[in-house]
Scaffold this motif. Structure first.
Motif, PDB file in Angstrom:
ATOM      1  N   PHE A 153     -34.077  -4.593-101.615  1.00 33.20           N
ATOM      2  CA  PHE A 153     -33.267  -3.385-101.509  1.00 33.20           C
ATOM      3  C   PHE A 153     -33.479  -2.464-102.711  1.00 33.20           C
ATOM      4  O   PHE A 153     -33.667  -1.249-102.562  1.00 33.20           O
ATOM      5  CB  PHE A 153     -31.793  -3.777-101.379  1.00 33.20           C
ATOM      6  N   VAL A 154     -33.491  -3.036-103.915  1.00 35.86           N
ATOM      7  CA  VAL A 154     -33.646  -2.235-105.135  1.00 35.86           C
ATOM      8  C   VAL A 154     -35.057  -1.644-105.214  1.00 35.86           C
ATOM      9  O   VAL A 154     -35.228  -0.448-105.498  1.00 35.86           O
ATOM     10  CB  VAL A 154     -33.309  -3.081-106.381  1.00 35.86           C
ATOM     11  N   SER A 200     -35.409   1.075-102.559  1.00 34.29           N
ATOM     12  CA  SER A 200     -34.683   2.290-102.944  1.00 34.29           C
ATOM     13  C   SER A 200     -35.436   3.055-104.014  1.00 34.29           C
ATOM     14  O   SER A 200     -35.514   4.297-103.974  1.00 34.29           O
ATOM     15  CB  SER A 200     -33.288   1.929-103.451  1.00 34.29           C
ATOM     16  N   LEU A 201     -35.978   2.328-104.975  1.00 36.03           N
ATOM     17  CA  LEU A 201     -36.736   2.962-106.047  1.00 36.03           C
ATOM     18  C   LEU A 201     -37.995   3.656-105.503  1.00 36.03           C
ATOM     19  O   LEU A 201     -38.289   4.804-105.858  1.00 36.03           O
ATOM     20  CB  LEU A 201     -37.116   1.921-107.103  1.00 36.03           C
ATOM     21  N   ILE A 210     -38.521   4.710-102.410  1.00 32.38           N
ATOM     22  CA  ILE A 210     -38.130   5.853-101.578  1.00 32.38           C
ATOM     23  C   ILE A 210     -37.771   7.042-102.463  1.00 32.38           C
ATOM     24  O   ILE A 210     -38.151   8.185-102.178  1.00 32.38           O
ATOM     25  CB  ILE A 210     -36.960   5.474-100.648  1.00 32.38           C
ATOM     26  N   THR A 211     -37.053   6.777-103.540  1.00 33.74           N
ATOM     27  CA  THR A 211     -36.686   7.861-104.460  1.00 33.74           C
ATOM     28  C   THR A 211     -37.925   8.487-105.101  1.00 33.74           C
ATOM     29  O   THR A 211     -38.052   9.722-105.159  1.00 33.74           O
ATOM     30  CB  THR A 211     -35.737   7.330-105.550  1.00 33.74           C
ATOM     31  N   GLY A 254     -41.946   2.101 -99.415  1.00 39.05           N
ATOM     32  CA  GLY A 254     -40.542   2.047 -99.802  1.00 39.05           C
ATOM     33  C   GLY A 254     -39.625   1.809 -98.619  1.00 39.05           C
ATOM     34  O   GLY A 254     -38.696   1.005 -98.687  1.00 39.05           O
ATOM     35  N   PHE A 282     -37.388  -1.468 -98.031  1.00 42.51           N
ATOM     36  CA  PHE A 282     -35.952  -1.216 -98.034  1.00 42.51           C
ATOM     37  C   PHE A 282     -35.256  -1.796 -96.809  1.00 42.51           C
ATOM     38  O   PHE A 282     -34.163  -2.370 -96.922  1.00 42.51           O
ATOM     39  CB  PHE A 282     -35.715   0.294 -98.106  1.00 42.51           C
ATOM     40  N   PHE A 302     -31.894  -4.160 -96.865  1.00 42.59           N
ATOM     41  CA  PHE A 302     -30.625  -3.589 -96.433  1.00 42.59           C
ATOM     42  C   PHE A 302     -30.016  -4.393 -95.294  1.00 42.59           C
ATOM     43  O   PHE A 302     -28.812  -4.656 -95.276  1.00 42.59           O
ATOM     44  CB  PHE A 302     -30.828  -2.132 -96.002  1.00 42.59           C
TER      45      PHE A 302
END
Length: 119
Positions: A52-53, A56-57, A59-60, A85, A89, A93
């Protein structure tokens, strides 16, 4: 209760007791419907947090590369970072959501739905 010698198992003198089942239970016993306590799959939840982390990183970073806030000398890396990503993710999730709802006791959610590494 009648007893029988277990002569077929090597001639030992141990006695095994047999009894008839009651006709009213239809062959079921209460023990087979007893819910066993579920153990929490900590390793799988830790992996889900890591996925998840990282997802998220990525995707950002991919979104920032796509919008131009981060200047990239290689513009062809934007879409692969974003796609990887998303792919990282989603399972993180999904399993975190199941773990959260199972910890809160929502109906239909259990730790048994999360694959465990100890099997």
């Amino acid at each position: 209760m009648p007893s029988r010698n277990n002569a077929a198992a090597g001639g030992s003198s141990s006695k095994v007791k047999y009894s008839k089942l009651a006709n009213s239970d239809e062959g079921y016993i209460d023990l087979q419907f007893k819910k066993l306590p579920t153990k929490v799959p900590y390793k799988a939840i830790a992996l889900a947090i890591i996925l998840f982390v990282i997802g998220s990183l990525l995707i950002t970073i991919g979104a920032l590369l796509l919008t131009g806030y981060i200047n990239s000398s290689y513009s062809d890396t934007t879409w692969p970072v974003l796609i990887i990503g998303i792919l990282v993710f989603l399972p993180g999730f999904y399993h975190l959501r199941i773990a959260y709802y199972a910890s809160r006791g929502y109906r239909g959610y259990s730790y048994d739905d999360i694959p465990d590494f100890d099997d």
